[in-house]
Write a protein that holds these residues in place. Structure first.
Motif, short mmCIF file in Angstrom:
data_model
loop_
_atom_site.label_atom_id
_atom_site.label_comp_id
_atom_site.label_asym_id
_atom_site.label_seq_id
_atom_site.Cartn_x
_atom_site.Cartn_y
_atom_site.Cartn_z
N THR A 307 -39.11 16.20 13.36
CA THR A 307 -39.02 15.09 14.30
C THR A 307 -37.93 14.12 13.86
OG1 THR A 307 -40.70 13.85 13.08
CG2 THR A 307 -41.46 15.28 14.88
N TYR A 310 -37.10 7.63 17.41
CA TYR A 310 -36.46 7.11 18.62
C TYR A 310 -35.51 5.98 18.24
CZ TYR A 310 -35.83 4.59 23.02
OH TYR A 310 -35.28 3.95 24.11
N GLY A 311 -34.35 5.95 18.88
CA GLY A 311 -33.35 4.93 18.59
C GLY A 311 -32.34 5.40 17.58
N GLY A 313 -32.04 8.55 16.34
CA GLY A 313 -31.57 9.92 16.52
C GLY A 313 -31.43 10.59 15.16
N TYR A 414 -31.41 7.10 20.78
CA TYR A 414 -32.11 6.63 21.98
C TYR A 414 -32.37 7.74 22.98
CZ TYR A 414 -31.18 2.06 20.03
OH TYR A 414 -31.12 0.99 19.18
N THR A 415 -32.53 8.96 22.48
CA THR A 415 -33.02 10.03 23.34
C THR A 415 -34.50 9.75 23.65
OG1 THR A 415 -31.51 11.64 22.36
CG2 THR A 415 -33.45 12.51 23.49
N PRO A 416 -34.89 9.79 24.95
CA PRO A 416 -36.28 9.45 25.30
C PRO A 416 -37.28 10.28 24.51
CG PRO A 416 -34.95 9.60 27.26
CD PRO A 416 -34.08 10.06 26.14
N PRO A 417 -38.40 9.67 24.07
CA PRO A 417 -39.40 10.41 23.28
C PRO A 417 -40.00 11.57 24.08
CG PRO A 417 -39.76 8.03 23.14
CD PRO A 417 -38.72 8.24 24.21
#
Length: 429
Positions: A307, A310-311, A313, A414-417
């Motif tokens: 994983t 978020y934010g 990356g 900032y790829t959406p979760p």
């Protein structure tokens, strides 16, 4: 009003470097800079010092390469200032072009950020950095040379200083052609027979209408056993091959004047069993080694990557399921294992490009294997595909090979979760 004006006086110093040392790729070339019409000044001639760098000096055909064009020294000055004669901070935007030649020609547009310190009236303009990208379309050496550039200010009024230039080669890269899969194959109705017996041969995977030659092989050389046929609408040719040459040990099929790994299939092993009567009081003992097939198995099917927050990356690491390739054909043809990946699809149809996935392959041949196993190069997998592992052609190849690869998905900030899924396809040929 702020204006960028070219003049023949002075020049900005180069970035810090060891005394007397020139950074790799830095070049100097003649430039003519045209001042904005509003300045009412004649063109100014003088040298520009620049440097071009690339993020990947050995890309594959189809890869996207990021290029950076840095103008270290320019003839342009802030001749007309605003309040106090000073050009304010962050009003200078550079654009330019990089000239491609060699295996690929054309131009790459590069743009720089609006980022500069205040410039006093009459002082040289600072060094600027511009970046852009291009897609590699041909294999071989590609040269990159600095081209014209424009310095734009948006302080009170939009003004441009344009510098025409064609510099010497500043950077080089060597593009590598991706391997293409060969789907041609050859099948024998029988793997052995007496001298002169015919064997039914099916050659498949050829272009429809192709002229196909089916021939016997002894090691890497062809024997006198040969027939010709034309592939049908499905790319298949079925022939009866009389095997009269006792040295024949395999059968191949191919297009063109001679067999090659790109346009041929096989070899499929074949044994000529001599039926001559044995001498008196003797017995002839014949053992036949049956040829097998080329195949692979894989441990597990799904790959779960790590994983990323978020934010921020970053890199999501993982590993493919171990692949075992078994080559029991007993002929001279090597093999290649390639892979390609689709885009990653997440919540709401949001995608991460398949070119964001890279791998580092490894390959080990089991003890007793006739062939060496060569892992593919570390790099991008992507939808165009990349080589995972291979063995070269040789007089006799075969063995068992274990192939692994660590993989990394580069997730943009900032790829959406959510969970993002793609399909990785491995092809053995």
């Amino acid at each position: 009003m702020a204006a960028l004006v070219a003049t023949t006086g002075g020049a900005l110093g180069a970035p810090a470097a060891a005394e007397g040392e020139t950074p790799p790729g830095q070049v100097e070339f003649p430039t003519q800079c045209l001042a904005p019409q509003e300045a009412g000044l004649p063109p100014a001639d003088g040298p520009t010092t620049a440097r071009i760098t690339v993020d990947d000096p050995a890309p594959r055909v189809g890869d996207t390469v990021t290029v950076t064009y840095q103008v270290v020294r320019t003839r342009a000055r802030n001749l007309v200032g605003g309040v106090g004669g000073e050009l304010p901070a962050d009003v200078l935007t550079p654009t330019g072009r990089i000239l491609l030649a060699g295996a690929q020609s054309g131009e790459v547009t590069v743009v720089g950020a609006k980022r500069n310190d205040p410039v006093p009236a009459g002082a040289p303009l600072p060094a600027v950095t511009m970046t852009g990208t291009f897609t590699v379309t041909a294999p071989g050496e590609i040269t990159l040379a600095p081209g014209p550039y424009t310095l734009h200010t948006g302080h009170l009024v939009d003004l441009d200083t344009t510098c025409t230039a064609s510099g010497p080669v500043s950077a080089r890269l060597n593009a590598i052609e991706l391997p293409t899969a060969n789907l041609r194959s050859v099948f024998l109705a029988s793997a052995h027979g007496r001298p002169g017996a015919g064997v039914r041969v099916t050659a498949a995977g050829f272009p429809p209408g192709a002229a196909v030659t089916v021939a016997g092989r002894a090691g890497a050389a062809e024997t006198a056993d040969r027939v010709s046929a034309t592939a049908d609408d499905l790319g298949t040719a079925v022939v009866q091959l009389p095997v009269t040459d006792r040295t024949t040990t395999a059968v191949v099929a191919y297009e063109g004047a001679a067999w090659s790994a790109r346009q041929g299939s096989g070899p499929a092993a074949y044994t000529v069993v001599d039926a001559a009567p044995p001498a008196s009081a003797t017995q002839k003992v014949t053992a036949t080694v049956e040829p097998g097939a080329l195949g692979m198995t894989q441990a597990g099917q799904d790959i779960t990557l790590g994983t990323v927050p978020y934010g921020d990356g970053g890199a999501a690491p993982g590993r493919i399921g171990t692949v075992t390739v078994t080559d029991a054909r007993g002929g001279p043809a090597g093999w290649s294992l390639t892979g390609k990946v689709t885009d990653f699809t997440g919540p709401g149809g949001i995608r991460i490009p398949g070119a964001s996935l890279s791998w580092t392959p490894s390959c080990v041949a089991a003890p007793g294997s006739r062939s060496a196993c060569t892992p593919g190069s570390a790099g991008v997998v992507g939808p165009e595909g990349a080589l995972l592992a291979s063995t070269p052609d040789a007089p006799l190849v075969g063995g068992t090979f274990t192939i692994d690869a660590t993989v990394t998905l580069h997730v943009p900030p900032y790829t959406p979760p959510g969970a993002y899924t793609a399909v990785l396809t491995l092809t053995l040929s």
